[in-house]
Design a protein around this motif. Structure first.
Motif, mmCIF file in Angstrom:
data_model
loop_
_atom_site.group_PDB
_atom_site.id
_atom_site.type_symbol
_atom_site.label_atom_id
_atom_site.label_comp_id
_atom_site.label_asym_id
_atom_site.label_seq_id
_atom_site.Cartn_x
_atom_site.Cartn_y
_atom_site.Cartn_z
ATOM 1 N N GLY A 74 29.014 41.909 32.267
ATOM 2 C CA GLY A 74 30.102 42.288 33.142
ATOM 3 C C GLY A 74 29.959 43.721 33.589
ATOM 4 O O GLY A 74 29.061 44.445 33.142
ATOM 5 N N PHE A 75 30.855 44.135 34.475
ATOM 6 C CA PHE A 75 30.841 45.500 34.989
ATOM 7 C C PHE A 75 31.623 46.426 34.063
ATOM 8 O O PHE A 75 32.675 46.055 33.547
ATOM 9 N N ASP A 76 31.134 47.656 33.900
ATOM 10 C CA ASP A 76 31.901 48.669 33.182
ATOM 11 C C ASP A 76 33.122 49.087 33.995
ATOM 12 O O ASP A 76 34.184 49.366 33.433
ATOM 13 N N ASN A 77 32.977 49.149 35.316
ATOM 14 C CA ASN A 77 34.083 49.472 36.219
ATOM 15 C C ASN A 77 34.655 48.162 36.749
ATOM 16 O O ASN A 77 33.999 47.442 37.513
ATOM 17 N N SER A 78 35.881 47.827 36.371
ATOM 18 C CA SER A 78 36.413 46.508 36.685
ATOM 19 C C SER A 78 36.655 46.293 38.172
ATOM 20 O O SER A 78 36.703 45.150 38.634
ATOM 21 N N THR A 79 36.798 47.375 38.965
ATOM 22 C CA THR A 79 36.990 47.182 40.402
ATOM 23 C C THR A 79 35.720 46.672 41.078
ATOM 24 O O THR A 79 35.776 46.174 42.212
ATOM 25 N N PHE A 80 34.583 46.779 40.402
ATOM 26 C CA PHE A 80 33.349 46.252 40.978
ATOM 27 C C PHE A 80 33.420 44.737 41.170
ATOM 28 O O PHE A 80 32.710 44.185 42.010
ATOM 29 N N TYR A 81 34.274 44.062 40.374
ATOM 30 C CA TYR A 81 34.418 42.614 40.556
ATOM 31 C C TYR A 81 34.948 42.292 41.948
ATOM 32 O O TYR A 81 34.665 41.226 42.490
ATOM 33 N N ARG A 82 35.705 43.206 42.510
ATOM 34 C CA ARG A 82 36.210 43.040 43.872
ATOM 35 C C ARG A 82 35.218 43.591 44.887
ATOM 36 O O ARG A 82 34.943 42.956 45.920
ATOM 37 N N ASP A 83 34.663 44.757 44.609
ATOM 38 C CA ASP A 83 33.858 45.465 45.606
ATOM 39 C C ASP A 83 32.499 44.811 45.831
ATOM 40 O O ASP A 83 31.982 44.812 46.950
ATOM 41 N N TYR A 84 31.908 44.267 44.764
ATOM 42 C CA TYR A 84 30.630 43.578 44.901
ATOM 43 C C TYR A 84 30.917 42.088 45.053
ATOM 44 O O TYR A 84 30.866 41.325 44.091
ATOM 45 N N THR A 85 31.226 41.699 46.281
ATOM 46 C CA THR A 85 31.719 40.341 46.516
ATOM 47 C C THR A 85 30.649 39.278 46.319
ATOM 48 O O THR A 85 30.969 38.094 46.282
ATOM 49 N N ILE A 86 29.388 39.691 46.193
ATOM 50 C CA ILE A 86 28.326 38.700 45.980
ATOM 51 C C ILE A 86 27.844 38.739 44.528
ATOM 52 O O ILE A 86 26.771 38.256 44.208
ATOM 53 N N HIS A 87 28.644 39.330 43.652
ATOM 54 C CA HIS A 87 28.221 39.331 42.246
ATOM 55 C C HIS A 87 28.217 37.901 41.712
ATOM 56 O O HIS A 87 28.928 37.026 42.229
ATOM 57 N N PRO A 88 27.439 37.624 40.672
ATOM 58 C CA PRO A 88 27.208 36.244 40.230
ATOM 59 C C PRO A 88 28.316 35.686 39.332
ATOM 60 O O PRO A 88 28.040 35.117 38.281
ATOM 61 N N TYR A 89 29.578 35.867 39.750
ATOM 62 C CA TYR A 89 30.723 35.238 39.076
ATOM 63 C C TYR A 89 30.845 35.657 37.615
ATOM 64 O O TYR A 89 31.263 34.864 36.765
#
Length: 318
Positions: A74-89
């Motif tokens: 997972g991301f250390d920065n939780s807003t990356f879940y929104r900002d990196y919209t093509i992250h692998p779920y």
């Protein structure tokens, strides 16, 4: 009503169980959908989740030397879940329909529906705006359990029927329980799943892969797929494709190069589970490096094993 349950047990030797909570009063938290909710069993296990995607962001558990390890990606920065919209779920609840819908189309009650083609010619994990990128409400919360709720309107992403979905995360005695429940006002299709990437090495000593993990799957059959990973409609014995045979414990890396889901091998396969109930461990996976072992229990007839074939250390993968 659609209900199913998954249980993850972490141990040197331990078991787990689950319970479903169905409350519909929204708990007042901050308005930040990335706020981390920390669940603790009061002992070794703690699980971090957040309303955005009902996502599990961290799972902490000690190794055989007592060192606390984070054993999920997972991301250390939780807003990356929104900002990196093509992250692998990473860690999200995926839906309305997890996995793929061929050609983004299906018939239901004589009507043809077309869903977004967000993976080449297919619909993957619910389309362009799946449950992984929706903000869920917290409707029940205590020290060891949280229930998220999402109301999905009729024809969102072209899926028929309004859907009321609840997912409960609970921890107790080294056990993580994930319960899913959904009700609809008309006939629909649904397939919910947690899309968590596990690494029981906890990235110790920069061990970045799970190739050393020893895996056993309680399944003598699997569903073959075509070149786009769509099932071809048959069920085959795993001993006809020996790299898929995990009926006895085997290192994930042993036969991974023989996998057929990519030109370089790998796993992204659905296993048809042998007859079981919620007390039957259908998966056991073990890290020889940390000594952490996880068992999975479920009410469902199949389980998907994905080996992160397209993860290359970049977001989005190049």
């Amino acid at each position: 009503t659609h209900t199913h349950s998954f249980i993850h047990s972490f141990m040197y030797s331990s078991y787990l169980f689950l319970s479903l909570i169905s409350l519909y009063v929204v708990i007042s938290l901050s308005s930040d959908p990335f706020e981390q909710i920390i669940l603790s069993d009061g002992g070794k296990l703690s699980v971090w989740v957040m309303p955005f995607g009902a996502t599990m962001t961290r799972v902490f558990f000690p190794d055989n030397e007592g060192v606390i390890r984070d054993i999920v990606l997972g991301f250390d920065n939780s807003t990356f879940y929104r900002d990196y919209t093509i992250h692998p779920y990473f860690g999200a609840i995926v839906g309305r329909y997890a996995n793929r819908i061929a050609n983004g189309s299906f018939y239901l009650q004589g009507r043809l529906y077309h869903t977004p083609l967000n993976e080449k010619t297919d619909t993957l994990h619910g389309g362009d705006i799946g449950y992984d990128s929706r903000v869920w409400s917290v409707i029940s919360l205590n020290r060891s359990s949280v229930t998220f709720n999402l109301y999905d309107n009729d024809l969102v992403e072209s899926f028929p029927g309004a859907l009321n979905v609840s997912v409960t995360y609970s921890v107790n005695s080294n056990n993580l329980m994930i319960d899913y429940q959904a009700t609809t006002d008309s006939e629909t299709i649904i397939n919910l799943s947690s899309h968590t990437y596990w690494n029981l090495n906890g990235f110790a000593n920069n061990i970045e892969t799970v190739l050393d993990h020893v895996l056993e799957i309680y399944a003598h059959n699997y569903t073959p797929v075509d070149e786009t990973l769509i099932p071809i409609g048959t069920i085959e014995k795993v001993n006809t494709a020996p790299w898929l045979d995990f009926t006895k414990p085997k290192a994930i890396g042993k036969d991974i190069a023989h996998g057929t889901v990519t030109p370089n091998g790998g796993y992204d396969n659905n296993f048809v589970l042998d007859p079981h109930n919620i007390n039957t461990p259908i998966v056991t996976v073990y890290s020889p490096y940390t000594g952490i072992q996880m068992q999975i229990f479920t009410t469902q007839p199949g389980i998907q094993f994905y080996s992160g074939n397209f993860l290359d250390g970049t977001i989005p993968p190049t």
